[in-house]
Design a protein around this motif. Structure first.
Motif, short mmCIF file in Angstrom:
data_model
loop_
_atom_site.label_atom_id
_atom_site.label_comp_id
_atom_site.label_asym_id
_atom_site.label_seq_id
_atom_site.Cartn_x
_atom_site.Cartn_y
_atom_site.Cartn_z
N ASP A 56 0.78 -1.23 0.00
CA ASP A 56 0.00 0.00 0.00
C ASP A 56 0.81 1.28 0.00
O ASP A 56 0.23 2.36 0.04
CB ASP A 56 -0.92 0.03 1.22
CG ASP A 56 -0.14 0.17 2.53
OD1 ASP A 56 1.04 -0.18 2.56
OD2 ASP A 56 -0.75 0.61 3.51
N SER A 57 2.09 1.21 -0.02
CA SER A 57 2.84 2.45 0.20
C SER A 57 3.98 2.58 -0.79
O SER A 57 4.18 1.74 -1.65
CB SER A 57 3.39 2.46 1.62
OG SER A 57 4.40 1.47 1.74
N HIS A 84 4.76 -2.86 5.31
CA HIS A 84 4.21 -2.11 4.18
C HIS A 84 5.24 -2.15 3.05
O HIS A 84 6.38 -1.77 3.24
CB HIS A 84 3.91 -0.67 4.58
CG HIS A 84 2.89 -0.57 5.66
ND1 HIS A 84 1.55 -0.52 5.40
CD2 HIS A 84 3.01 -0.54 7.01
CE1 HIS A 84 0.88 -0.44 6.53
NE2 HIS A 84 1.75 -0.46 7.52
N SER A 87 3.49 -0.61 -3.68
CA SER A 87 2.38 -1.24 -4.41
C SER A 87 2.84 -1.86 -5.72
O SER A 87 2.22 -2.80 -6.21
CB SER A 87 1.28 -0.21 -4.66
OG SER A 87 1.81 0.91 -5.34
N ARG A 112 -7.71 -8.64 -0.59
CA ARG A 112 -7.64 -7.21 -0.89
C ARG A 112 -8.39 -6.46 0.19
O ARG A 112 -9.35 -6.96 0.75
CB ARG A 112 -8.23 -6.93 -2.27
CG ARG A 112 -7.45 -7.65 -3.38
CD ARG A 112 -7.81 -7.19 -4.75
NE ARG A 112 -7.14 -6.03 -5.27
CZ ARG A 112 -5.86 -5.94 -5.59
NH1 ARG A 112 -5.07 -6.94 -5.38
NH2 ARG A 112 -5.37 -4.85 -6.12
N HIS A 118 -8.83 2.93 -2.43
CA HIS A 118 -8.09 2.06 -3.34
C HIS A 118 -8.12 0.63 -2.83
O HIS A 118 -8.06 0.38 -1.64
CB HIS A 118 -6.62 2.50 -3.46
CG HIS A 118 -6.46 3.86 -4.05
ND1 HIS A 118 -6.35 5.00 -3.29
CD2 HIS A 118 -6.41 4.26 -5.35
CE1 HIS A 118 -6.22 6.04 -4.08
NE2 HIS A 118 -6.26 5.62 -5.34
N VAL A 120 -6.23 -2.61 -2.17
CA VAL A 120 -4.83 -2.91 -1.91
C VAL A 120 -4.70 -4.40 -1.59
O VAL A 120 -5.46 -4.96 -0.81
CB VAL A 120 -4.31 -2.06 -0.72
CG1 VAL A 120 -2.90 -2.44 -0.35
CG2 VAL A 120 -4.41 -0.58 -1.04
N TYR A 122 -3.05 -7.75 0.08
CA TYR A 122 -2.31 -8.10 1.29
C TYR A 122 -2.07 -9.61 1.33
O TYR A 122 -2.77 -10.38 0.68
CB TYR A 122 -3.06 -7.66 2.56
CG TYR A 122 -4.31 -8.45 2.86
CD1 TYR A 122 -4.26 -9.66 3.54
CD2 TYR A 122 -5.56 -7.99 2.44
CE1 TYR A 122 -5.43 -10.39 3.80
CE2 TYR A 122 -6.71 -8.70 2.70
CZ TYR A 122 -6.64 -9.90 3.39
OH TYR A 122 -7.77 -10.62 3.64
#
Length: 150
Positions: A56-57, A84, A87, A112, A118, A120, A122
């Motif tokens: 995400d970052s 994190h 992306s 997700r 958004h 994201v 995982y």
């Protein structure tokens, strides 16, 4: 027939060049981007046998990985259970996430999550392989809620 028409030293030189090119081609094809995670190094967090990786970052980008070998890259992350990543790494087919050696296997859940409008990706990995071991871990929903609050 080729040896009769071309000097043997040229044939041997061609074979050596072909061998070197083949070596570089094979090693380039087998390159990886490896993330080695050590969430519970003793004595800091001996009870945290899980990791949540959220793409995400812009932290932990591919530029933060160090070279290992000829083409491969690696990064070590210690003492973190929620990680994190950039992306762009979510779609990297060469990304390998290596769990700690003492886990002796793991279970994985992929999904997700909605963050700031958004979707994201995982990954949730844990050492737990049985329902009893999984019951000892924090619920995935509470970890995802913690990510939303960050």
């Amino acid at each position: 027939m080729l040896v009769q028409r071309v000097a043997y030293r040229y044939v041997a030189l061609g074979e050596m060049i072909f061998g070197v090119l083949l070596f570089f081609l094979v090693t380039f094809e087998n390159r990886t981007t490896e993330l080695q995670v050590h969430p519970n190094e003793w004595p800091v967090h001996p009870d945290q046998d899980y990791m949540l990786i959220v793409f995400d970052s812009k932290e932990n980008t591919l530029d933060d990985f160090k070279r290992s070998g000829l083409w491969s890259q690696e990064r070590h992350i210690e003492y973190q259970t929620i990680i994190h990543l950039d992306s762009a790494l979510a779609t990297n087919p060469r990304l390998r996430i290596k769990e700690p050696d003492h886990w002796m296997g793991y279970s994985e859940e992929e999904g997700r999550i909605q963050l700031d409008g958004h979707s994201v990706k995982y990954l949730f990995r844990s050492r737990a392989r049985t329902p009893g071991e999984q019951a000892l871990l924090p619920p995935l929903d509470s970890l995802l809620n913690q990510v939303r609050r960050e």
